[in-house]
Enzyme design. Structure first.
Site, mmCIF file in Angstrom:
data_model
loop_
_atom_site.group_PDB
_atom_site.id
_atom_site.type_symbol
_atom_site.label_atom_id
_atom_site.label_comp_id
_atom_site.label_asym_id
_atom_site.label_seq_id
_atom_site.Cartn_x
_atom_site.Cartn_y
_atom_site.Cartn_z
ATOM 1 N N CYS A 164 5.483 -5.834 1.494
ATOM 2 C CA CYS A 164 5.772 -4.578 1.453
ATOM 3 C C CYS A 164 4.872 -3.743 2.815
ATOM 4 O O CYS A 164 5.399 -4.405 3.699
ATOM 5 C CB CYS A 164 5.372 -3.778 0.130
ATOM 6 S SG CYS A 164 5.999 -2.237 0.050
ATOM 7 N N TYR A 165 4.070 -3.141 2.364
ATOM 8 C CA TYR A 165 3.384 -2.485 3.656
ATOM 9 C C TYR A 165 2.903 -3.459 4.632
ATOM 10 O O TYR A 165 2.953 -3.493 5.769
ATOM 11 C CB TYR A 165 2.247 -1.597 3.038
ATOM 12 C CG TYR A 165 1.389 -0.997 4.168
ATOM 13 C CD1 TYR A 165 1.401 0.430 4.899
ATOM 14 C CD2 TYR A 165 0.262 -1.622 4.718
ATOM 15 C CE1 TYR A 165 0.695 0.727 5.802
ATOM 16 C CE2 TYR A 165 -0.769 -1.203 5.758
ATOM 17 C CZ TYR A 165 -0.360 0.147 6.329
ATOM 18 O OH TYR A 165 -0.969 0.517 7.213
ATOM 19 N N GLU A 191 4.409 -10.588 -7.063
ATOM 20 C CA GLU A 191 3.390 -10.714 -7.922
ATOM 21 C C GLU A 191 3.859 -9.869 -9.453
ATOM 22 O O GLU A 191 2.983 -10.312 -10.265
ATOM 23 C CB GLU A 191 2.036 -10.361 -7.381
ATOM 24 C CG GLU A 191 2.074 -8.679 -7.217
ATOM 25 C CD GLU A 191 2.658 -8.022 -5.978
ATOM 26 O OE1 GLU A 191 2.384 -7.048 -5.632
ATOM 27 O OE2 GLU A 191 3.493 -8.835 -5.191
ATOM 28 N N LYS A 214 -11.189 -11.514 -15.694
ATOM 29 C CA LYS A 214 -11.335 -11.464 -16.968
ATOM 30 C C LYS A 214 -10.733 -12.841 -17.710
ATOM 31 O O LYS A 214 -11.170 -13.415 -18.432
ATOM 32 C CB LYS A 214 -10.927 -10.344 -17.842
ATOM 33 C CG LYS A 214 -11.003 -10.264 -19.194
ATOM 34 C CD LYS A 214 -12.485 -9.847 -19.329
ATOM 35 C CE LYS A 214 -12.846 -9.740 -20.899
ATOM 36 N NZ LYS A 214 -14.269 -8.996 -21.109
ATOM 37 N N HIS A 253 7.903 -7.263 -4.392
ATOM 38 C CA HIS A 253 6.575 -7.530 -4.871
ATOM 39 C C HIS A 253 6.787 -8.695 -5.885
ATOM 40 O O HIS A 253 7.277 -8.704 -6.906
ATOM 41 C CB HIS A 253 5.905 -6.444 -5.885
ATOM 42 C CG HIS A 253 5.437 -5.262 -4.765
ATOM 43 N ND1 HIS A 253 4.131 -5.208 -4.250
ATOM 44 C CD2 HIS A 253 5.976 -4.055 -4.542
ATOM 45 C CE1 HIS A 253 4.005 -4.012 -3.763
ATOM 46 N NE2 HIS A 253 5.124 -3.276 -4.010
ATOM 47 N N ASP A 307 -18.088 -11.470 -21.611
ATOM 48 C CA ASP A 307 -18.627 -11.440 -20.364
ATOM 49 C C ASP A 307 -20.121 -11.833 -20.545
ATOM 50 O O ASP A 307 -20.649 -12.831 -19.991
ATOM 51 C CB ASP A 307 -18.538 -10.177 -19.628
ATOM 52 C CG ASP A 307 -16.911 -9.868 -19.541
ATOM 53 O OD1 ASP A 307 -16.130 -10.755 -19.706
ATOM 54 O OD2 ASP A 307 -16.786 -8.649 -19.337
ATOM 55 N N GLY A 360 0.871 -1.050 -0.056
ATOM 56 C CA GLY A 360 -0.007 0.007 0.029
ATOM 57 C C GLY A 360 0.867 1.261 -0.118
ATOM 58 O O GLY A 360 2.072 0.981 0.184
#
Length: 510
Positions: free
Chosen positions: A82-83, A171, A366, A169, A226, A55
């Protein structure tokens, strides 16, 4: 069968949804909630593991969020990023200091501890940093398992409690071995890796049969992925009780309306198609402001859809293809309640029609919807096609919209997509589009002087559509596109290519 849940507590990181997607790619279901979710609600979820996201805030700020202490008392693995690492360290008796120098971008990580999270990864490896504060004193029970030149505690772990903190990070793609680290964290939990298209299909069909035991379901169909996946899923669950309504605005790609009808017919569904092109073009006459175009299209779509839906007085439900990112943004996970996609979701209609809302895809990202579409038998080239704006070509025709300009762009757009596919480049590009500009230029065709409109071609590569880079076409492909457009499309005598990245540009022009 319900799936085990990895709970992600969100502290405002731009990468939170990316964490969730990465973990789902590893076969586990993820759920994102506000970072200060009460302990009682956390226990009701019964998470198999918890991730504390990064964050932008400092833990020293007055209004900074912190997890409920119950998170650290569940007896499940906890990963702080991180945060999330900093707040975990502070809560468990460690210390966090304000750094004199912010560390942002690539850094070289040195693995110094024998921890399963780094098993099989290099001793030295690049990672993506984005932080100001850092852990200066380890909490009791923790050891350092990785460091960088600027961050002595770049990763920490408590083996007994299965707690891990990463200052970087894992990710993002800029951390090349990040997926291996996340995979190792999933292994720490012992969770079943059963989140896959087949399991999702079985789960959602079962849920729909429970939610819609009787009565008709009206499904708004745009022709996009969708809404089509939503309709096909409903067809499998409830059969002929489904009524798919397709409002043809006249602003779709060339032949798209007929293509939608044919696609539904192949799945045994009779599409209720409303040809409203004249109404939309009439309402847009003389309008040039892009936001006004969107408002007009959104309002008229609801009017037309409502008129058609009232032809089925025995309907009890209204289905739409809301996805998980829409739910996250509109539910206030970030502390805000944004209105998402008002131009092609049927906002307000369930109440006005007295119908119960059905959103079978509301837990999916998605990419998961696309894979589910293939699982349901939809063709690969359809489910993986490039995004198309809800207002259609109205926001790709800059300036006034007329029937003639719509036809001109439809023809040019078809050529652009045809040539990209013919060159085998379609899947390399995240989104390609053609934009008709309100600009005329002088040209020469044969012995005649022309004064016609300009077509801009745009193609980008991106992972999350938050940032994007322009696609480097082979020159011969651009040459074929330009020659075909000016030769085959009356009214265009010049083609330009957009080489602006996002930021500073946006992907669409309007």
């Amino acid at each position: 069968m319900e799936h085990e849940t990895f709970l992600i507590l969100d502290y405002g990181s731009q990468y939170t949804q990316l964490i969730a997607r990465r973990l789902r790619e590893l076969g586990v279901f993820t759920r994102i909630e506000r970072g200060d979710l009460p302990g009682e609600a956390i226990r009701e979820i019964v998470p198999a593991a918890v991730v504390l996201s990064g964050g932008p805030a400092s833990i020293y700020e007055e209004d900074s969020l912190a997890p409920d202490p119950a998170v650290l008392e569940l007896g499940v693995p906890v990963l702080g990023i991180c945060y999330g690492m900093q707040t975990m360290a502070a809560m468990l008796g460690g210390a966090v200091r304000r750094s004199d120098r912010r560390e942002y971008g690539l850094a070289e990580l040195e693995v110094v501890g024998n921890h399963p999270l780094f098993e099989g990864t290099p001793e030295r490896q690049p990672v993506w940093m984005s932080h100001g504060d850092s852990v200066s004193e380890l909490p009791p029970g923790f050891v350092v398992i990785a460091r960088t030149d600027n961050t002595p505690v770049a990763a920490m772990a408590d083996r007994n409690r299965r707690f891990v903190g990463l200052q970087f990070h894992p990710e993002v793609r800029h951390t090349p071995h990040g997926m291996e680290m996340l995979d190792a964290f999933v292994a720490l939990s012992g969770a079943r890796r059963d989140w896959n298209p087949g399991a999702i299909r079985e789960l959602l069909v079962g849920r729909l049969r429970e939610q819609v035991p009787e009565g008709r379901v009206i499904c708004g169909v745009s022709g996009g992925v969708d809404s089509t996946v939503t309709a096909v899923l409903l067809r499998e669950a409830i059969g002929d009780r489904l009524v798919p309504i397709f409002v043809d605005t006249g602003l779709l790609r060339e032949g798209e309306g007929d293509g939608v009808a044919a696609r539904f017919a192949r799945h045994g569904m009779a599409l209720d198609r409303v040809d409203a092109g004249d109404r939309f073009l009439s309402a847009l006459e003389g309008v040039t402001d892009p936001e006004e175009k969107r408002r007009i299209i959104g309002r008229l779509f609801v009017e037309v859809f409502e008129e058609e839906a009232r032809r089925f007085p025995d309907a009890r439900y209204l289905a739409q293809g809301t996805l998980y990112p829409d739910v996250i943004e509109s539910s206030g996970v970030r502390g805000t309640a944004a209105v998402i996609k008002t131009h092609h979701n049927v906002g307000g209609l369930p109440e006005r029609l007295g119908l119960e809302l059905v959103e079978p895809l509301r837990d999916l990202f998605k990419d998961e919807v696309r894979r589910l579409g293939e699982e349901l038998g939809l063709p690969h080239e359809f489910v993986w096609r490039h995004p198309f704006p809800g207002p259609g070509l109205a926001v790709r025709i800059l300036g006034p919209i007329t029937p003639e300009r719509v036809r001109t762009l439809q023809r040019a757009d078809r050529i652009v997509i045809e040539e990209i596919r013919a060159a085998g480049l379609y899947d390399e590009i995240a989104q390609a589009l053609a934009v008709l500009l309100p600009v005329r230029s002088v040209g020469v065709m044969g012995d005649q002087r022309t004064y016609d409109e300009v077509l801009a071609v745009r193609a980008v590569t991106t992972e999350d559509f938050m940032t994007a880079d322009w696609y480097r076409f082979p020159p011969d492909v651009l040459d074929r596109i330009a020659r075909r457009v000016v030769n085959e499309v009356e009214g265009i005598n010049r083609v330009v290519y957009d080489v602006t990245s996002k930021p500073p540009g946006t992907i669409e022009w309007e």
